[in-house]
Design an enzyme around this catalytic site. Structure first.
Site, PDB file in Angstrom:
ATOM      1  N   HIS A 294       0.819  -1.214   0.000  1.00 43.28           N
ATOM      2  CA  HIS A 294       0.000   0.000   0.000  1.00 43.28           C
ATOM      3  C   HIS A 294       0.850   1.258   0.000  1.00 43.28           C
ATOM      4  CE1 HIS A 294       0.358   1.904   4.045  1.00 43.28           C
ATOM      5  NE2 HIS A 294       0.736   0.696   4.432  1.00 43.28           N
ATOM      6  N   CYS A 295       0.259   2.319  -0.552  1.00 43.37           N
ATOM      7  CA  CYS A 295       0.786   3.676  -0.397  1.00 43.37           C
ATOM      8  C   CYS A 295      -0.385   4.518   0.105  1.00 43.37           C
ATOM      9  CB  CYS A 295       1.387   4.191  -1.704  1.00 43.37           C
ATOM     10  SG  CYS A 295       0.303   4.055  -3.148  1.00 43.37           S
ATOM     11  N   SER A 296      -0.467   5.779  -0.247  1.00 47.25           N
ATOM     12  CA  SER A 296      -1.563   6.605   0.271  1.00 47.25           C
ATOM     13  C   SER A 296      -2.904   6.246  -0.368  1.00 47.25           C
ATOM     14  CB  SER A 296      -1.260   8.087   0.051  1.00 47.25           C
ATOM     15  OG  SER A 296      -0.137   8.473   0.813  1.00 47.25           O
TER      16      SER A 296
END
Length: 368
Positions: free
Chosen positions: A300-302
């Site tokens: 995941h990222c933002s």
């Protein structure tokens, strides 16, 4: 760029089959460096391993199981329900029409979230109860019975699920192009019980209360999503996530005492260098998936679009042996909002050349 060291908790070490209370590389970050002598020796050993150049890989093509025409797999339905383009698609009441073609009693016990009993749309005697214009507004019309995988219209399919077959051909005559859930409700519920409910959820306000899950990239193994996914323990528990790749620049690991993390402090811009991040993420994911018992990984990222996509693509290239083009097509089919920035794509092209010994993909290929 420094390497962050963190003590791995006992449960995570056991999952990797490693001794308890050993140090493991879990991230890259400019601002955090452990300065003890023993930690520096670990950094040197791990970085040398990451940078070792082995033989070039032989490209392979993605393989998918054959699915009869008119059918869609449970995994595809899962990803459709959790698709995100702007806002989650499931919040849009005109996005997907799901018709449960089982008995009223079975529908009331449990059904796929947002599904309607088929008789509320296609009555056996009265025909279609809503206008064709109303039907045409849906992007997808999905039908399911209790079970079933026989070719549409076959004698066995008509015998196994007559109500579903009736609905399918009635919709087809109206100019619709419905699809059937392969294996029926029982197959979907076995994999995704958390997306089944006895509640009727139809209105837009009700839909906004639903939990949106990360995309499933490799079935029962690799998921990609946003920081909100990674911070929701219900999602982590329902998907049986054991390992997380956190590619945000400033969001802390949500459950460090429960899960094993690789922390990569990355920015989604034209200056971010992925030289260390791509192989670290790729090998962390591979090690988790190859463990005994096998782990499940969330990247995941933002927003789950650019940084996380670059890391997932690196893994698919290195450990599935797919070209960047094939990996990107595979990823976009499962997570439509995939959008690594141009800087990341250029670095992935370089990574492809390092892995395979030559460029197999161009930016023009990607943009077609």
């Amino acid at each position: 760029m420094g390497v962050v060291l963190s003590r791995v908790n006992n449960s995570c070490s056991a999952a990797f089959g490693e001794p308890v209370n050993t140090y493991q590389t879990v991230g890259i970050c400019d601002r955090e460096v452990n300065s003890s002598d023993s930690d520096h020796s670990s950094i040197i050993r791990i970085q040398n391993k990451v940078c070792e150049q082995g033989e070039t890989l032989v490209p392979a093509f993605p393989e998918t199981a054959f699915v009869e025409r008119g059918y869609i797999t449970p995994q595809q339905v899962y990803n459709l329900l959790n698709a995100e383009e702007g806002q989650p698609a499931l919040y849009d009441p005109d996005y997907i029409l799901i018709l449960d073609c089982r008995s009223a009693e079975r529908y009331k016990e449990s059904h796929v979230v947002t599904a309607r009993a088929s008789v509320t749309v296609l009555h056996q005697d009265l025909g279609c109860l809503i206008s064709c214009i109303a039907l045409q507004k849906y992007s997808i019309i999905l039908l399911y019975a209790e079970e079933g995988s026989s070719p549409v219209g076959s004698v066995k399919a008509k015998a196994d699920s007559p109500d579903l077959q009736r609905c399918f051909f009635q919709l087809s005559r109206l100019g619709m192009d419905p699809v059937i859930l392969l294996g029926g409700f029982s197959a979907f519920q076995a994999l995704y019980p958390f997306l089944c409910t006895p509640r009727m959820v139809l209105l837009e306000a009700e839909r906004h209360t639903l939990t949106i899950y990360p995309s499933e990239i490799l079935e029962g193994a690799l998921y990609q999503g946003s920081v909100s996914h990674a911070s929701d323990y219900r999602i982590i528990k329902n998907l049986h996530i054991t390992h997380v790749v956190n590619a945000t620049s400033n969001c802390p690991d949500a459950f460090p005492n429960t899960l094993s993390y690789l922390r990569l402090c990355l920015s989604d811009n034209a200056q971010q260098d992925l030289l260390e991040a791509l192989p670290l993420a790729s090998r962390f994911i591979n090690k988790a998936l190859k463990a005994e018992p096998a782990g499940r990984v969330l990247v995941h990222c933002s927003l789950g679009r650019s940084r996380s996509s670059a890391l997932t693509l690196a893994f698919l290239m290195e450990h599935q042996h797919w070209s960047l083009l094939h990996a990107l097509r595979w990823l976009k089919e499962r997570r439509a909002c995939t959008a690594p920035n141009v800087n990341f794509l250029q670095q992935l092209l370089t990574y492809e050349e390092q892995l395979f010994g030559s460029r197999l993909t161009t930016l023009e290929d990607i943009r077609r």
